[in-house]
Design an enzyme around this catalytic site. Structure first.
Site, PDB file in Angstrom:
ATOM      1  N   PRO A  32       0.229  -1.605  -0.364  1.00 28.85           N
ATOM      2  CA  PRO A  32      -0.533  -0.152  -0.362  1.00 28.85           C
ATOM      3  C   PRO A  32       0.935   1.189  -0.238  1.00 28.85           C
ATOM      4  O   PRO A  32       1.952   1.937   0.895  1.00 28.85           O
ATOM      5  CB  PRO A  32      -0.966   0.256   1.278  1.00 28.85           C
ATOM      6  CG  PRO A  32      -0.702  -1.524   1.627  1.00 28.85           C
ATOM      7  CD  PRO A  32       0.331  -1.950   1.426  1.00 28.85           C
ATOM      8  N   GLU A  33       0.432   2.571  -1.000  1.00 36.87           N
ATOM      9  CA  GLU A  33       1.422   3.164  -1.332  1.00 36.87           C
ATOM     10  C   GLU A  33       0.230   4.680  -0.986  1.00 36.87           C
ATOM     11  O   GLU A  33      -1.237   3.977  -0.876  1.00 36.87           O
ATOM     12  CB  GLU A  33       2.212   3.278  -2.296  1.00 36.87           C
ATOM     13  CG  GLU A  33       3.633   2.380  -1.981  1.00 36.87           C
ATOM     14  CD  GLU A  33       4.614   2.285  -3.438  1.00 36.87           C
ATOM     15  OE1 GLU A  33       4.347   3.725  -4.049  1.00 36.87           O
ATOM     16  OE2 GLU A  33       5.032   1.549  -3.743  1.00 36.87           O
TER      17      GLU A  33
END
Length: 277
Positions: free
Chosen positions: A2-3
């Site tokens: 997750p960015e």
DNA sequence: CCCGGAACCTGAAGGC
DNA sequence: TGCCTTCAGGTTCCGG
């Protein structure tokens, strides 16, 4: 992993599910996921509180509560937040994952914190600033201009790839989107950030905004164990031109994508299109 | 202050 | 078939 686009997607997906809902029960199965107060205080502080809004700062997800406090979540690498139905039928990539914590709401729905690698963390705090600490500017905010980016780059001689991934310099960009932005702007990942010409900074600026915005539109990239709260995948990884495409053909020149290590992280790039210096 | 590298963590994948 | 090693990367910590 997750960015920024993945956390933004989770925020958008969760909004209609949890805003207005009141916590009725908090179960923590793995104490290490609660970073900030004790597990007891964490549960007691949440039960009875209503979620009034969601937010995001860098890779942190923010749930604002009706007493002004905030529940902060960082998914790190393999964390997931899954709604009731998605958790009941875990995607097969998550089948071996463990449920670390479960939130139950007043409408009977649940939100489960799943994390295979146990690195995700949660905080219950008076305000978001005491959790996020020293974070760089939001790359999609209106006040993030070319001049701001140029100023940040000029201060660092480390490889541009490492600088882009440094949360204290720019918030939210991680390994995948740094590689994509550098390819898009035709910059070699080992170029010292301070050596970028004004023209390259300008290209990088447009690339960062374009890459992140497109990825949000595509609901994030499911390259590993990222799933949206409803259990569905994102589609942003289908747009990747170099990230996780070792030995595939560069869409610009047709040559093979290479992979090197920068600061211990896998870095994908096209050696023909992204020249050193 | 700046930079690079190790550690944390655990399931997957590859070697023998 | 199975054991062992390596790899993945966001963040923090430590040493030069």
């Amino acid at each position: 992993m997750p960015e920024l686009p993945e956390v933004e997607t989770i925020k958008n997906d969760l909004e209609p599910l949890v805003v207005g809902r009141k916590f009725t029960e908090v179960t923590v199965d793995d104490d290490t996921v609660v970073q900030k107060p004790s597990v007891e205080e964490f549960g007691h502080g949440l039960v009875g509180r209503r979620v009034v809004g969601l937010g995001r700062r860098g890779k942190f997800l923010i749930l604002r509560l009706d007493n002004g406090r905030v529940l902060m979540v960082h998914l790190r690498m393999t964390g997931n937040l899954l709604a009731t139905e998605a958790c009941r039928r875990l995607p097969k990539e998550l089948a071996t994952a463990r449920v670390r914590a479960v939130f139950r709401f007043d409408d009977g729905s649940t939100l489960s914190f799943i994390d295979r690698r146990r690195m995700g963390r949660m905080w219950l705090a008076a305000d978001q600033e005491e959790v996020v600490g020293k974070l760089g500017p939001e790359p999609l905010a209106a006040d993030f201009t070319v001049d701001v980016l140029a100023g940040l780059m000029a201060r660092h001689r480390a490889p541009i790839k490492a600088v882009l991934c440094d949360q204290g310099i720019i918030a939210g960009v991680g390994n995948m989107y740094a590689d994509e932005a550098l390819f898009e702007s035709r910059i070699h990942p080992l170029t010292p950030a301070a050596d970028l010409s004004r023209a390259k900074v300008k290209r990088l600026y447009s690339a960062i905004q374009g890459i992140l915005t497109t990825a949000i539109t595509n609901r994030g990239a499911s390259v590993d164990t990222y799933f949206r709260p409803d259990g569905n995948r994102g589609a942003a990884h289908y747009q990747f031109k170099v990230a996780h495409r070792l030995n595939e053909n560069c869409p610009a020149c047709g040559g093979p994508i290479e992979r090197i290590r920068v600061r211990g992280r896998g870095t994908y790039f096209c050696p023909k299109c992204q020249r050193t210096g």
